[in-house]
Design an enzyme around this catalytic site. Sequence first.
Site, PDB file in Angstrom:
ATOM      1  N   GLU A   1      -5.351  -5.500  10.100  1.00  0.00           N
ATOM      2  CA  GLU A   1      -4.434  -3.795  10.689  1.00  0.00           C
ATOM      3  C   GLU A   1      -4.866  -3.448  12.224  1.00  0.00           C
ATOM      4  O   GLU A   1      -5.143  -2.616  12.130  1.00  0.00           O
ATOM      5  CB  GLU A   1      -4.562  -3.077   9.232  1.00  0.00           C
ATOM      6  CG  GLU A   1      -3.941  -3.877   8.447  1.00  0.00           C
ATOM      7  CD  GLU A   1      -3.000  -2.556   7.506  1.00  0.00           C
ATOM      8  OE1 GLU A   1      -2.370  -2.788   7.076  1.00  0.00           O
ATOM      9  OE2 GLU A   1      -3.757  -1.395   7.266  1.00  0.00           O
TER      10      GLU A   1
ATOM     11  N   SER B   1       3.823  -2.288  10.333  1.00  0.00           N
ATOM     12  CA  SER B   1       5.022  -2.070  10.739  1.00  0.00           C
ATOM     13  C   SER B   1       5.829  -3.254   9.652  1.00  0.00           C
ATOM     14  O   SER B   1       6.171  -4.107  10.538  1.00  0.00           O
ATOM     15  CB  SER B   1       5.603  -1.933  11.837  1.00  0.00           C
ATOM     16  OG  SER B   1       4.943  -0.588  12.043  1.00  0.00           O
TER      17      SER B   1
ATOM     18  N   GLU C   1      -6.902   4.217   7.911  1.00  0.00           N
ATOM     19  CA  GLU C   1      -6.124   5.618   7.574  1.00  0.00           C
ATOM     20  C   GLU C   1      -7.775   6.662   7.110  1.00  0.00           C
ATOM     21  O   GLU C   1      -8.076   7.969   7.254  1.00  0.00           O
ATOM     22  CB  GLU C   1      -5.156   5.869   7.029  1.00  0.00           C
ATOM     23  CG  GLU C   1      -3.979   5.958   7.474  1.00  0.00           C
ATOM     24  CD  GLU C   1      -2.871   5.412   6.650  1.00  0.00           C
ATOM     25  OE1 GLU C   1      -1.678   5.016   7.263  1.00  0.00           O
ATOM     26  OE2 GLU C   1      -3.252   5.320   5.234  1.00  0.00           O
TER      27      GLU C   1
ATOM     28  N   GLY D   1       2.297   2.250  10.593  1.00  0.00           N
ATOM     29  CA  GLY D   1       3.788   3.699  10.537  1.00  0.00           C
ATOM     30  C   GLY D   1       4.461   3.816  11.913  1.00  0.00           C
ATOM     31  O   GLY D   1       4.535   4.618  12.272  1.00  0.00           O
TER      32      GLY D   1
ATOM     33  N   GLY E   1       2.947  -1.254   4.368  1.00  0.00           N
ATOM     34  CA  GLY E   1       3.131  -0.305   3.965  1.00  0.00           C
ATOM     35  C   GLY E   1       4.208   0.539   4.479  1.00  0.00           C
ATOM     36  O   GLY E   1       4.687   0.547   2.451  1.00  0.00           O
ATOM     37  N   GLY E   2       5.044   1.491   5.065  1.00  0.00           N
ATOM     38  CA  GLY E   2       6.140   2.442   4.576  1.00  0.00           C
ATOM     39  C   GLY E   2       7.081   1.599   3.667  1.00  0.00           C
ATOM     40  O   GLY E   2       7.651   1.480   3.177  1.00  0.00           O
TER      41      GLY E   2
ATOM     42  N   HIS F   1      -9.023   0.918   5.004  1.00  0.00           N
ATOM     43  CA  HIS F   1      -7.934   0.958   6.339  1.00  0.00           C
ATOM     44  C   HIS F   1      -8.070   1.989   7.219  1.00  0.00           C
ATOM     45  O   HIS F   1      -9.132   2.772   7.292  1.00  0.00           O
ATOM     46  CB  HIS F   1      -7.157   1.487   4.704  1.00  0.00           C
ATOM     47  CG  HIS F   1      -5.802   1.865   4.794  1.00  0.00           C
ATOM     48  ND1 HIS F   1      -5.130   2.663   6.279  1.00  0.00           N
ATOM     49  CD2 HIS F   1      -4.652   0.541   5.065  1.00  0.00           C
ATOM     50  CE1 HIS F   1      -4.082   2.239   6.242  1.00  0.00           C
ATOM     51  NE2 HIS F   1      -3.471   1.090   5.771  1.00  0.00           N
TER      52      HIS F   1
ATOM     53  N   ASN G   1       0.754  -1.157  -0.168  1.00  0.00           N
ATOM     54  CA  ASN G   1      -0.045  -0.136   0.214  1.00  0.00           C
ATOM     55  C   ASN G   1       0.776   1.610   0.174  1.00  0.00           C
ATOM     56  O   ASN G   1       1.264   1.783   1.132  1.00  0.00           O
ATOM     57  CB  ASN G   1      -0.977  -0.091   1.149  1.00  0.00           C
ATOM     58  CG  ASN G   1      -1.598   0.725   1.832  1.00  0.00           C
ATOM     59  OD1 ASN G   1      -1.701   2.051   0.163  1.00  0.00           O
ATOM     60  ND2 ASN G   1      -2.387   0.972   2.256  1.00  0.00           N
ATOM     61  N   TRP G   2       1.112   1.808  -0.943  1.00  0.00           N
ATOM     62  CA  TRP G   2       1.770   2.955  -1.318  1.00  0.00           C
ATOM     63  C   TRP G   2       1.043   4.348  -0.997  1.00  0.00           C
ATOM     64  O   TRP G   2       1.999   4.751  -0.687  1.00  0.00           O
ATOM     65  CB  TRP G   2       1.865   3.389  -2.946  1.00  0.00           C
ATOM     66  CG  TRP G   2       2.895   2.359  -3.531  1.00  0.00           C
ATOM     67  CD1 TRP G   2       3.240   1.077  -2.657  1.00  0.00           C
ATOM     68  CD2 TRP G   2       3.497   1.762  -4.961  1.00  0.00           C
ATOM     69  NE1 TRP G   2       3.953   0.481  -3.759  1.00  0.00           N
ATOM     70  CE2 TRP G   2       4.030   1.174  -5.348  1.00  0.00           C
ATOM     71  CE3 TRP G   2       3.570   2.714  -5.989  1.00  0.00           C
ATOM     72  CZ2 TRP G   2       4.204   0.282  -6.569  1.00  0.00           C
ATOM     73  CZ3 TRP G   2       3.743   3.119  -6.914  1.00  0.00           C
ATOM     74  CH2 TRP G   2       4.688   1.727  -7.111  1.00  0.00           C
ATOM     75  N   LYS G   3       0.150   4.135  -0.480  1.00  0.00           N
ATOM     76  CA  LYS G   3      -0.561   5.546   0.527  1.00  0.00           C
ATOM     77  C   LYS G   3       0.049   6.548  -0.533  1.00  0.00           C
ATOM     78  O   LYS G   3      -0.232   6.521  -2.338  1.00  0.00           O
ATOM     79  CB  LYS G   3      -0.249   5.738   1.827  1.00  0.00           C
ATOM     80  CG  LYS G   3      -0.320   4.145   2.348  1.00  0.00           C
ATOM     81  CD  LYS G   3       0.128   4.473   3.785  1.00  0.00           C
ATOM     82  CE  LYS G   3       0.002   3.145   5.029  1.00  0.00           C
ATOM     83  NZ  LYS G   3      -0.473   3.559   5.850  1.00  0.00           N
TER      84      LYS G   3
END
Length: 256
Positions: free
Chosen positions: A169, A215, A99, A175, A236-237, A97, A11-13
């Site tokens: 999640e 993470s 977010e 994050g 994610g990151g 998600h 997920n590149w956000k």
Amino acid sequence: MTLRRSIIAGNWKMFKTLAEASALVEALKPLNTVTSKVEVVVCPSFTALERVVAVLRGTNIAVGAQDVYWEDSGAFTGEISPVMLKDIGCHYVIIGHSERRQFFGETDEQVNRKVKAVLKHGLVPIMCVGETLVEREAGRTEQVIYTQAAAGLTGLTADQAGSLVIAYEPVWAIGTGKTASEGDAQQVIAYIRSLVREWYGASAAEQVRIQYGGSVKPGNTAGLMAQPDIDGALVGGASLEAASFAGIVQAAAGRY
């Protein structure tokens, strides 16, 4: 027990310009050699979807979107429909998600409408569920997961429930650098599978793939993937750099 094919989705956000997106997926193309063992998915922002699909054409690396609206078309300024996503070459859509829930007020009912809309058009939802730190510390993890999963899966057939992907999640691990322990992640994901079994039967519960997200890094992937109910990761990151994402995929492939 069926050994389900793991699915690692990045997920590149809200990151990556067109040039950056192209460079990243070019660097990920060698992962095509392990896609028989692990399904690999990248989820860029809407602006990069068409470019990423084009760069990955001829590989088995799939492309997903990060969100969707539940109507096929209409006067919904700023929204993207499942028809448009399918037309552009998407196979997956991340839905619900944390977010989206936290910053944009997305509700369980809206998640359910999006899941149904995506399934209607032959796309695969990656439906996210997860508790906050406050909810976890209050001992409400299973209650929160039950509520989100029950609402999100409402009205589906057993075949539909078995065909989608659920991503657990924990919001407190996204994050933050904190990761749920392998045991904790397995416990919650086994609980989610038990709910699918209760609602839709043993076959759907065996088929549905349930990811862990929060993470995830190359160093903790193997331990997570060794758990019997964890079928992959929503990353994610670490999906924003080719080396780290490839490391996660390779670690997942080592499960087989």
